[in-house]
Design an enzyme around this catalytic site. Structure first.
Site, PDB file in Angstrom:
ATOM      1  N   ASP A 272       0.947  -1.272   0.113  1.00 43.47           N
ATOM      2  CA  ASP A 272       0.040   0.118  -0.025  1.00 43.47           C
ATOM      3  C   ASP A 272       0.814   1.193   0.026  1.00 43.47           C
ATOM      4  OD1 ASP A 272      -1.993   1.894   0.392  1.00 43.47           O
ATOM      5  OD2 ASP A 272      -2.391   1.414   2.296  1.00 43.47           O
ATOM      6  N   GLU A 298      -1.948  -1.043  -3.452  1.00 43.19           N
ATOM      7  CA  GLU A 298      -2.965  -0.335  -3.011  1.00 43.19           C
ATOM      8  C   GLU A 298      -2.727   1.279  -3.236  1.00 43.19           C
ATOM      9  OE1 GLU A 298      -5.561   0.625   0.729  1.00 43.19           O
ATOM     10  OE2 GLU A 298      -4.555  -1.175   0.723  1.00 43.19           O
ATOM     11  N   GLU A 327     -10.270   3.569  -0.739  1.00 48.39           N
ATOM     12  CA  GLU A 327     -10.263   4.263   0.561  1.00 48.39           C
ATOM     13  C   GLU A 327     -10.463   5.914   0.562  1.00 48.39           C
ATOM     14  OE1 GLU A 327      -6.662   5.040   3.676  1.00 48.39           O
ATOM     15  OE2 GLU A 327      -6.458   3.656   2.379  1.00 48.39           O
ATOM     16  N   ASP A 350     -14.852   2.702   1.617  1.00 54.11           N
ATOM     17  CA  ASP A 350     -14.759   3.097   3.038  1.00 54.11           C
ATOM     18  C   ASP A 350     -15.894   3.600   3.513  1.00 54.11           C
ATOM     19  OD1 ASP A 350     -12.306   4.751   4.873  1.00 54.11           O
ATOM     20  OD2 ASP A 350     -14.289   5.637   4.854  1.00 54.11           O
ATOM     21  N   HIS A 377     -11.734  -0.880   3.269  1.00 49.64           N
ATOM     22  CA  HIS A 377     -10.767  -0.079   4.128  1.00 49.64           C
ATOM     23  C   HIS A 377     -11.129  -0.052   5.511  1.00 49.64           C
ATOM     24  CE1 HIS A 377      -9.304   3.711   5.764  1.00 49.64           C
ATOM     25  NE2 HIS A 377      -8.232   2.928   5.572  1.00 49.64           N
TER      26      HIS A 377
END
Length: 470
Positions: A272, A298, A327, A350, A377
């Site tokens: 990420d 990510e 996210e 999210d 997320h």
């Protein structure tokens, strides 16, 4: 029967000093104080609803100001008039033209809308005596469609298509509900791989995660290539070592691990970058990390760049590395474009970047149509408590699958919630079952009193007893 009315609300700016321990650190966000812009909505019948949106410190007060503007519109209204059609309620909440102007449907006003909409859904679930996920999976397909936000996405998903999709999944709902209640919902762990942790701490936490049943692990990257490669090899050496699995491990050739670059123990590694790269940088950097065999990268670039994500995905496909994001995808339209552009392999909703449950439902439906697995997320205060409900809704009522899905878990700050999420020995989320918990986001009053900014007892104590004027 007397009509219930919403009478008032309270907001709280709650900040936890996670920057002191490095929790939540990544290449972009180096000093996170996990925070909550929190709202409680009250009625004259005693029915209440709690909601929050996640922030990381400074600026939480700004979100609270926006929450007050939005929540004030609910005062005097009968909550049952909203519960009848939560999709229309969501449209109405977003319809104040002056407040919409400072979005529209993005940024601070959208974060605030998430807190208020989630509080209304929490109230709805409490009114019916069900956890939120159960409230929604028990809806008829027609009711669920009516609870969903469809504006601006009907070019890829109409209400009629959504209704047909939901009806097609009706037959197996009870069997899926029974299965996930029995075995739990699959998860991956992030809290072993924060960028600010020492090698010793990463190693220890990774081994503890294995012992807790996890077989999907995520590490943060993007600050220093050589260090990322070294740390990635270190984590791989731990998760790929059969000696660390005394009770056995997964078959790496099992269908649920196909295409995930699983190692010999069936362990999966994800990376990420939290948006730090331009598109060419992302491609060069991640191809350099191919030897640690990540399932996906990510947030490789700016969260609004759908075509950039598509370019990265095309470039990484020969290496067997996928792309995940969501996210910071600020609304359903952003997700629509990511799906249309074939830009992502994994959809990461999210719970409070999107403006509450009604907008989340629209993204879950689009993801199901495009065949993209949803792995929400949850790295932040309260997010794990929220998103287990959303993944259960997706599995039981919408996509009908959880075989390739994994829900993020970060082991931080759950002690502040009376209806905290829990994990089983398989490294899976347990299914929320308390009829009083609603959306599971109620926070202990003692926690609010301690960590409210700027004059909660923790912050006052940190200043040697000095109280700040507000």
């Amino acid at each position: 029967m007397m009509t219930t009315r919403i009478t008032h609300f309270e907001t709280h700016d709650i900040r936890f000093p996670t920057s002191l321990t490095g929790d939540g650190t990544d290449a972009m966000n180096t000093d996170c104080d996990y925070s909550s812009a929190y709202v409680t909505i009250y009625t004259d019948s005693g029915l209440i609803g709690h909601g929050m949106t996640f922030t990381i410190g400074r600026g939480t007060d700004i979100v609270c100001h926006a929450i007050r503007e939005l929540a004030g519109r609910l005062v005097g209204r009968d909550p049952e008039s909203f519960f009848e059609n939560m999709g229309k309620a969501w449209d109405w909440m977003c319809s104040d033209s002056q407040l919409r102007w400072i979005g529209p449907e993005k940024g601070v006003i959208h974060l605030a809308t998430a807190a208020v909409n989630n509080a209304l859904w929490d109230m709805f679930a409490r009114a019916r005596g069900k956890p939120l996920w159960k409230l929604i999976v028990d809806m008829t397909p027609e009711e669920l469609v009516n609870a969903t936000a469809f504006r601006y996405i009907t070019d890829v998903l109409t209400r009629e298509e959504a209704l047909a999709m939901l009806k097609a999944k009706e037959a197996g709902k009870r069997e899926r509900e029974a299965l996930v209640t029995n075995i739990g919902y699959p998860a991956y762990i992030t809290s072993a791989g924060w960028l600010g942790y020492s090698d010793e701490k990463v190693s220890r936490l990774t081994k503890e995660a294995i012992a807790s049943g996890f077989n999907h692990f995520k590490m943060k990257v993007g600050a220093d290539f050589k260090d990322d490669l070294r740390r990635g090899k270190m984590i791989r050496s731990i998760i790929d070592d059969p000696a660390n699995y005394p009770s056995g491990f997964k078959d790496s050739s099992s269908p649920e691990l196909a295409g995930k670059n699983a190692g010999p123990t069936g362990a999966v590694l994800m990376i990420d970058a939290n948006q730090v790269w331009d598109v060419p940088q992302a491609i060069e950097y991640v191809t350099g990390l191919a030897e640690i065999k990540p399932w996906f990268i990510e947030e490789p670039t700016a969260p609004d760049d759908a075509l950039g994500h598509a370019a990265i995905r095309r470039a990484l496909k020969p290496y067997g590395i996928g792309v995940a994001t969501g996210e910071h995808a600020h609304n359903r339209i952003m997700f629509k474009q990511l799906f249309q552009a074939e830009a992502i392999d994994v959809c990461q909703i999210d719970s409070c970047r999107l403006a509450g449950v009604s907008e989340v439902l629209s993204v879950l439906l689009m993801a199901a149509k495009f065949g993209v697995p949803v792995c929400p997320h949850a790295g932040g205060v309260g997010l794990c408590e929220y998103v287990i409900h959303l993944s259960l809704i997706d599995y039981v009522a919408i996509s009908g699958t959880m075989e390739r899905n994994v829900l993020e878990f970060a082991d931080h700050l759950h002690e502040h919630f009376p209806y905290r999420c829990t994990m089983n020995e398989r490294g899976r989320y347990n299914v929320p079952s308390n009829p009083k918990e609603g959306y599971s986001i109620e926070m202990y009053k003692e926690s609010i009193a301690e960590f409210e900014w700027p004059n909660g007892s923790y912050w006052v104590g940190l200043r040697g007893g000095k109280v700040l004027s507000t």
